[in-house]
Design a protein around this motif. Structure first.
Motif, PDB file in Angstrom:
ATOM      1  N   SER A 232     -42.884   5.236  30.140  1.00 59.45           N
ATOM      2  CA  SER A 232     -42.204   3.941  30.269  1.00 59.45           C
ATOM      3  C   SER A 232     -41.135   3.768  29.203  1.00 59.45           C
ATOM      4  O   SER A 232     -40.056   3.213  29.466  1.00 59.45           O
TER       5      SER A 232
ATOM      6  N   GLU B  38     -38.055   5.780  30.268  1.00 59.93           N
ATOM      7  CA  GLU B  38     -37.290   5.071  31.301  1.00 59.93           C
ATOM      8  C   GLU B  38     -36.534   3.878  30.720  1.00 59.93           C
ATOM      9  O   GLU B  38     -35.330   3.708  30.958  1.00 59.93           O
TER      10      GLU B  38
ATOM     11  N   ARG C 223     -35.508   7.138  23.735  1.00 61.48           N
ATOM     12  CA  ARG C 223     -35.629   7.984  24.933  1.00 61.48           C
ATOM     13  C   ARG C 223     -35.878   9.438  24.537  1.00 61.48           C
ATOM     14  O   ARG C 223     -36.780  10.107  25.073  1.00 61.48           O
TER      15      ARG C 223
ATOM     16  N   LEU D 208     -38.981  12.844  36.462  1.00 56.72           N
ATOM     17  CA  LEU D 208     -38.648  11.785  35.516  1.00 56.72           C
ATOM     18  C   LEU D 208     -37.485  12.191  34.624  1.00 56.72           C
ATOM     19  O   LEU D 208     -36.525  11.430  34.441  1.00 56.72           O
TER      20      LEU D 208
ATOM     21  N   HIS E  82     -33.370  10.761  34.209  1.00 58.51           N
ATOM     22  CA  HIS E  82     -32.949  10.095  32.971  1.00 58.51           C
ATOM     23  C   HIS E  82     -32.254  11.032  31.982  1.00 58.51           C
ATOM     24  O   HIS E  82     -32.237  10.781  30.779  1.00 58.51           O
TER      25      HIS E  82
END
Length: 405
Positions: A119, A122, A133, A155, A159
């Protein structure tokens, strides 16, 4: 102190010399951040409130803008949020995750664990807390397993976490059999699945794993996905399937026979399989292209001059079994035996019929050398002669009976 007093002091103390002292308090940034955080918690001088879910977080615009290009752009480019005193993320951001990011903005510290890492990655990407990040991505790299590598690949791709993506991608290829059983597999896009199964680096003990994986993916949503089956089949090395599996697929799999394009692909694979079984020259079709070897251990010979079989160590069953589904033929060049000294013989092992035959010998007897195939030629490089010298290199066409000097 008035302006005139300061000017008087300047003129009185000015001697023309450079008598100066630079004072630097190293802890000043931390002290300022700590005090700003205290002001935030007491809602002093805050000028914007962030909402996530049903929770409100009073903040200072200047701190947010200094910590994130996302907020800098939001507050400075004439957007509605630059005039309003609230920013509502609604349910797009979990309150706990936003709280962690704000704590980082006001303290430069954040605790990352297994529960929040994904989380934070993201949210850090969305709100442009890029240091957070990247720290979350590094944490996930260290906690990458076959059971979660496919999810991490998806994922990280979404990103822009290149390093995590590469680690995840390699693990997906090495542990494809585990990956196909994960929850994320049936949700893959066609292009991502095709990239995986088309890779020479994919490691599967049996090509059936790959074949069954694409059928599983198509059957998850047959109406939408059956049109992709011909393209996906071309990524499978169909001619490397065991004969019984290929025959069963032709006769028993309705999806394969329902489309003219898939029938043509299967027919080509059957022809290639027949040539392989008959040892009918080199089969160059993509459906017969071997994948790179994984971590399989093969046993061939030893201190004796000859052996009659190739064996494989089955690490799952923890036993040694005959290996008969290698691409045929297997070449064994030279070597050193306990009784016969250094050899220049070349032996060819037919893995289909499990038979040995003798080929044209090398010009120089050698051991400890390297052998490789390139464009239908067999090369031997380096090694040692009976006198311990390096004999250079040699090559011959696999179809030829002689080694050129």
């Amino acid at each position: 102190m008035s302006v005139s007093v300061h000017e008087t002091r300047k003129s009185r103390s000015s001697t023309g010399s450079m008598n100066i002292t630079l004072f630097h308090k190293a802890s000043h940034p931390d002290c300022v951040l700590a005090h700003l955080n205290t002001l935030r918690k007491h809602c002093m001088f805050t000028d914007v409130t962030l909402w996530a879910g049903d929770r409100a977080f009073p903040c200072h615009r200047a701190v947010l803008a200094a910590s994130s290009r996302y907020f800098e752009a939001m507050f400075s480019h004439g957007l509605r949020e630059s005039r309003d005193d609230t920013v509502n993320f609604q349910d797009n951001l979990h309150p706990e995750v936003l709280e962690l990011l704000l704590d980082f903005a006001y303290s430069s510290r954040i605790v990352i664990n297994e529960e929040n890492a994904e989380s934070l990655l993201e949210a850090g990407d969305m709100l442009q807390f890029h240091d957070v990040r990247d720290a979350a991505a590094e944490f996930l790299e260290k906690n990458l397993f076959p059971s979660n590598c496919l999810g991490m690949m998806l994922l990280s791709d979404a990103h822009q976490c290149r390093r995590l993506y590469e680690f995840s991608w390699r693990m997906c290829l090495v542990h494809f059999e585990t990956v196909r059983q994960s929850e994320d597999f049936n949700s893959l896009s066609k292009d991502t699945l095709l990239d995986l199964i088309s890779s020479d680096e994919l490691e599967a003990e049996d090509e059936r794993v790959v074949f069954e994986a694409i059928l599983q993916w198509v059957k998850h949503d047959p109406e939408q996905r059956k049109a992709h089956l011909p393209e996906l089949l071309r990524g499978v090395r169909l001619a490397l399937l065991p004969s019984d599996c290929l025959t069963e697929a032709v006769s028993g799999e309705a999806l394969l026979m329902a489309d003219e394009r898939t029938r043509l692909i299967v027919d080509e694979a059957l022809r290639c399989k027949t040539r392989i079984l008959q040892n009918d020259g080199v089969v160059t079709s993509p459906c017969a292209r071997p994948r790179k070897a994984g971590h399989t251990l093969l046993i061939l010979g030893g201190q004796t001059f000859m052996c009659d079989k190739i064996y494989q160590v089955d690490h799952k069953a923890k036993e040694i079994i005959p290996k008969a589904d290698l691409p045929s033929p297997v070449y064994v060049t030279g070597g050193r035996g306990s009784e016969n000294g250094v050899s220049k013989d070349v032996w060819v092992y037919n893995t289909v019929h499990e038979e040995w035959s003798k080929a044209a010998p090398m010009l120089i007897a050698r051991f400890g050398h390297g052998s490789a195939e390139l464009e239908n030629c067999l090369y031997v490089v380096g090694g040692h002669t009976c006198r311990g010298q390096s004999p250079g290199w040699g090559s011959r066409c696999k179809a030829s009976l002689v080694w050129p000097p």
